[in-house]
Scaffold this active site. Structure first.
Site, PDB file in Angstrom:
ATOM      1  N   VAL A 239       0.841  -1.199   0.000  1.00 11.46           N
ATOM      2  CA  VAL A 239       0.000   0.000   0.000  1.00 11.46           C
ATOM      3  C   VAL A 239       0.882   1.256   0.000  1.00 11.46           C
ATOM      4  O   VAL A 239       0.631   2.201  -0.742  1.00 11.46           O
ATOM      5  CB  VAL A 239      -0.963  -0.028   1.211  1.00 11.46           C
ATOM      6  CG1 VAL A 239      -1.648   1.311   1.388  1.00 11.46           C
ATOM      7  CG2 VAL A 239      -2.003  -1.132   1.023  1.00 11.46           C
TER       8      VAL A 239
ATOM      9  N   LYS B 143       3.844   1.664  -1.177  1.00 13.10           N
ATOM     10  CA  LYS B 143       4.491   1.866  -2.480  1.00 13.10           C
ATOM     11  C   LYS B 143       3.473   2.382  -3.488  1.00 13.10           C
ATOM     12  O   LYS B 143       3.791   3.225  -4.338  1.00 13.10           O
ATOM     13  CB  LYS B 143       5.129   0.560  -2.960  1.00 13.10           C
ATOM     14  CG  LYS B 143       6.329   0.146  -2.124  1.00 13.10           C
ATOM     15  CD  LYS B 143       7.118  -0.993  -2.756  1.00 13.10           C
ATOM     16  CE  LYS B 143       8.420  -1.198  -2.003  1.00 13.10           C
ATOM     17  NZ  LYS B 143       9.230  -2.281  -2.549  1.00 13.10           N
ATOM     18  N   GLU B 144       2.243   1.870  -3.390  1.00 13.77           N
ATOM     19  CA  GLU B 144       1.187   2.329  -4.310  1.00 13.77           C
ATOM     20  C   GLU B 144       0.873   3.809  -4.069  1.00 13.77           C
ATOM     21  O   GLU B 144       0.659   4.571  -5.019  1.00 13.77           O
ATOM     22  CB  GLU B 144      -0.083   1.484  -4.118  1.00 13.77           C
ATOM     23  CG  GLU B 144       0.101   0.047  -4.577  1.00 13.77           C
ATOM     24  CD  GLU B 144      -1.044  -0.874  -4.177  1.00 13.77           C
ATOM     25  OE1 GLU B 144      -0.965  -2.076  -4.471  1.00 13.77           O
ATOM     26  OE2 GLU B 144      -2.015  -0.401  -3.557  1.00 13.77           O
TER      27      GLU B 144
ATOM     28  N   ASP C 292      47.325 -31.997  -0.078  1.00 15.08           N
ATOM     29  CA  ASP C 292      46.721 -31.810   1.239  1.00 15.08           C
ATOM     30  C   ASP C 292      47.010 -33.094   2.033  1.00 15.08           C
ATOM     31  O   ASP C 292      47.307 -34.137   1.435  1.00 15.08           O
ATOM     32  CB  ASP C 292      45.209 -31.579   1.031  1.00 15.08           C
ATOM     33  CG  ASP C 292      44.415 -31.766   2.296  1.00 15.08           C
ATOM     34  OD1 ASP C 292      44.786 -31.159   3.310  1.00 15.08           O
ATOM     35  OD2 ASP C 292      43.417 -32.526   2.273  1.00 15.08           O
TER      36      ASP C 292
ATOM     37  N   ASP D 259      40.749 -32.361  -0.253  1.00 17.28           N
ATOM     38  CA  ASP D 259      39.359 -32.796  -0.024  1.00 17.28           C
ATOM     39  C   ASP D 259      38.549 -31.799   0.794  1.00 17.28           C
ATOM     40  O   ASP D 259      37.341 -31.900   0.883  1.00 17.28           O
ATOM     41  CB  ASP D 259      39.352 -34.126   0.743  1.00 17.28           C
ATOM     42  CG  ASP D 259      39.744 -33.922   2.200  1.00 17.28           C
ATOM     43  OD1 ASP D 259      40.750 -33.222   2.439  1.00 17.28           O
ATOM     44  OD2 ASP D 259      39.044 -34.424   3.089  1.00 17.28           O
TER      45      ASP D 259
END
Ligand code: GDG
Length: 745
Positions: A392, A394-395, A513, A695
């Site tokens: 509402v 924004k309207e 790793d 991993d």
């Protein structure tokens, strides 16, 4: 033929929302669809047709699945389509719908999400019905879905649906949008554990999950972590084999429609009529009858205004329109009668025969009358105590082509995050509302225009079409990200290609790793020992190539294992480096020891409360291990809480990184990681063959940092920046052995 093929390859848009956006009317055996003019309908319409710049464009009709109030018999055998839509009604038996829609949705989720936990009702029958109803929506979808179709699921009535779709149709793209506030975890956790888990896992079936504001995104991410253990990296949740994007998409309106309506003759005459028949200043509000909308708070604020500023008596009309909603429910009837009474009291206390302070209407308004009131009023008074967005306001702004009027807006509406030029109030503070009305009445026209212009510009730029486009752009971008992270498992041919490249090169560098790569993951980290075969192989490779063992482990552990190996060793994720042949460990020069004192007590507290978990203090990091915890499930939950707390607690200037590792939560300095350490090596030599295997999540930094020509290999099937995957740690030996097989000593 060619055209037909193309048609087949672009999918259709399927919207699934609780309601169908049509009134279906049957007359003389003919069915007609009367389309509602709701925001979502026009937004999705903008996606069909071959529009330039549209993130999703399809020439096919939009498929809309939703609940129909018409009976199955009424619609049997009818084609439910108009020019743009095909409607697919879902029939929900009345008793199920009662427990599903009135029950789970409106008696539980709605109050919980709007911060009214005292109104939330918990009933096992509600959740059963919720599951049944979501299944009914799925069954309908199952009948019509085709490869390539994109499904967009709407709102809190359908939170289980995305995952139901994902399980049967893993390849179709699925979006989910949540239209109401997602609550803070303290409220969300009021749901029984299996319900909250079903809700989170259900939503996470989607590719893109949208909320109105960043706050709701943050609350959802926290719930996803604490309920289902899914951590996030910025807006992404890695679900191992796919990622989910969780972001804010503030819904908007059709700006031009409201802006143009200003000059519509029907609107103009409604506006003139209002101005002529009402007092000098007009305040307007319109909302559905709901406790979240703060209707009584608004009345109290107005009452305080009349008490505090008597000079405005007889000069103001407050037009308050409440649209009937859910008023068969006792609670809503009670709310309505409270409103009736409060309005009556204010009118009686302050009004006189020439002046009625509040003009109260309990009805819905035709569109031209609504915009007539938006454009006639000096103030829009919007005071929800909670609102997902609130359209509402924004309207109101979009209708004000005259650039006048003042918006008073509750800080509890999602829209407040975007409309900073409104007079922002706390709806529970009556004086705040009273003073804002006074300020609005006194506001010079230039200031009104300045504020209006800024808000109008923002809404016109991000209107409902931009909103939809944004959502679909994210869906497409996610697809590209998936493509980048796609798991490509090495085939025999691929392995042979690496072998040949290895053979053909002369100056090679290889990064390994340790845990999960050279050694298996075992329950006790101290016992993760490299096998004799792997050891021998590494030794052999290290004789001719540059080998780097790159790990998060401390230097003592690694020293002990690789004593006398002609390799470089990087410990603690790049903080410590021992170059080959030097026998000396060096601390990364960017390391500063100024942080452990504040983090250690937090980790220790968590360790005390979680039997079997312990804190490891490394030279440059602190780690909270829970692989050894007695109760794994409990420990995983605690780990998620610890992660959340650390991430919120640590200030950016500390330059610390919190790592969600493999059964370990670790904190270290951000100044270095496996990526920076690996890159420094590569840049210091003229290598014609670069290979890295890992991993863990920390290996991702290394995969990202190495040159594009490198061979990067991820162990396992989690999404990764590595170019290739191999399935398990046991395969590492065979892979390496084969790679080096044709190169002699
Ligand atoms: C939910 C969330 C979120 C109302 N009365 C009349 C009328 N309306 C139209 C308004 C507006 C819409 O209904 C109401 O939208 P809101 O956003 O204000 O509120 P909810 O219905 O609660 O919507 C909310 C929204 O979903 C979208 O995501 O913003 O937070 O609760 O468009 O104009 N229209 C006409 N006559 C009326 O009497 N013509």
């Amino acid at each position: 033929m060619e055209n037909l093929k193309q048609e087949e390859s672009t999918g259709r848009l399927i919207i699934v929302a609780y309601r169908l956006p049509f009134k279906i009317i049957r007359e003389d055996d003919q069915v007609q669809l009367f389309q509602n003019s709701g925001g979502l309908v026009s937004a999705v319409l903008s996606l069909v047709g071959d529009k330039v710049g549209s993130a999703f464009s399809s020439t096919k009709k939009i498929q809309w699945i939703g609940f129909s109030e018409n009976s199955r018999e009424e619609l049997e055998g009818q084609s439910l389509a108009n020019e743009q839509f095909e409607a697919h009604p879902v029939f929900i038996p009345e008793d199920v719908n009662e427990n599903y829609y009135e029950g789970f949705c409106n008696n539980l989720i709605w109050p919980l999400c709007h911060y009214f936990p005292s109104l939330a009702l918990f009933d096992d029958a509600y959740f059963d019905a919720y599951k049944t109803a979501n299944q009914l929506f799925f069954d309908k979808l199952d009948e019509i879905i085709r490869p390539g179709d994109v499904v967009w699921v709407q709102d809190y009535q359908l939170m289980l649906l995305p995952n139901m779709i994902r399980e049967k149709y893993p390849v179709n793209k699925v979006g989910f949008f949540f239209h109401i506030p997602f609550p803070s975890f303290e409220l969300f956790r009021m749901l029984p554990v299996p319900w909250r888990k079903a809700v989170i896992d259900g939503i996470l079936g989607a590719d893109v999950v949208g909320f109105h504001t960043n706050d709701y995104v943050e609350y959802f991410l926290k719930a996803a972590r604490l309920v289902s253990g899914h951590g996030n990296k910025l807006h992404y949740i890695n679900m191992s084999n796919r990622i989910v994007k969780v972001d804010s998409f503030p819904i908007s309106i059709d700006f031009d429609k409201f802006d143009n309506a200003y000059d519509d003759p029907k609107v103009e005459s409604a506006r003139n009529e209002a101005r002529q028949s009402l007092k000098e200043k007009i305040i307007f509000s319109v909302d559905r009858l709901d406790y979240s909308k703060g209707i009584r708070h608004r009345l109290y604020g107005y009452q305080r205004f009349l008490e505090t500023y008597p000079e405005w008596h007889e000069k103001v009309s407050f037009v308050m329109v409440v649209v009937p909603s859910r008023d068969t429910i006792e609670q809503y009837q009670q709310m309505k009668s409270d409103i009736d009474q409060t309005v009556g009291k204010i009118n009686a206390d302050f009004g006189n025969i020439y002046w009625q302070p509040i003009i109260y209407q309990y009805r819905s308004m035709p569109y031209h009358e609504l915009v007539g009131m938006y454009t006639a009023s000096d103030v829009a008074l919007i005071t929800p105590v909670r609102d997902g967005m609130n359209l509402v306001c924004k309207e109101y702004v979009a209708s004000r082509k005259d650039r006048k009027g003042v918006l008073i807006l509750s800080e509890m509406a999602g829209a407040a995050a975007e409309l900073g030029e409104a007079l922002i109030i706390n709806p529970l503070d009556r004086q705040d509302i009273a003073d804002a009305i006074k300020q609005a009445f006194d506001m010079p026209e230039e200031e009104q225009t300045k504020r209006m212009d800024a808000m109008r510009e923002r809404i016109s730029e991000y209107d409902v079409f931009a909103w939809t486009n944004d959502f679909f752009t994210q869906m497409t971008m996610l697809e590209q990200e998936h493509e980048r992270l796609r798991q490509v498992f090495l085939t025999n041919k691929g392995i042979d290609g690496i072998r040949r490249a290895y053979e053909a090169s002369s100056n090679r560098i290889l990064f390994f790793d340790y845990d999960g790569t050279l050694a298996p993951i075992v329950p006790d980290p101290a016992k993760a020992i490299i096998s004799e075969d792997v050891k021998k192989l590494i030794l052999e490779i290290a004789k001719r190539d540059t080998v780097i063992i790159i790990s998060g482990r401390d230097r003592y552990f690694l020293d002990n294992l690789f004593v006398d190996f002609p390799v470089h060793i990087i410990a603690e994720h790049g903080a410590l480096i021992k170059s080959k042949g030097t026998g000396k460990w060096e601390l990364n020069e960017s390391y500063e020891e100024n942080w452990k004192e504040s983090i250690r007590p937090i980790m220790e507290l968590y360790a005390k409360r979680c039997p079997g978990a312990f804190v490891e203090e490394k030279e440059t990091a602190l780690a909270w291990h829970y692989r050894t915890a007695d109760d794994k499930e409990y420990a995983t939950r605690r780990a998620q809480e610890l992660l959340w707390q650390l991430k919120n607690y640590i200030q950016p200037e500390l330059n610390l990184q919190v790592i969600d590792g493999n059964k370990v939560v670790e904190v270290k300095k951000t100044a270095f990681n496996k990526g920076t350490a690996a890159r420094a090596f590569v840049e210091n030599g003229d290598y014609d063959f670069v290979l890295a295997i890992g991993d863990d999540t920390t290996d991702e930094d290394m995969f990202e940092a190495l040159p594009d020509t490198s061979y990067t290999i991820k162990i396992g099937d989690d999404l990764s920046a590595a170019r290739n995957h191999i399935r398990s740690q046991e395969e590492v030996f065979h892979f390496l052995n084969f790679m080096v097989s044709s190169v002699g000593e």
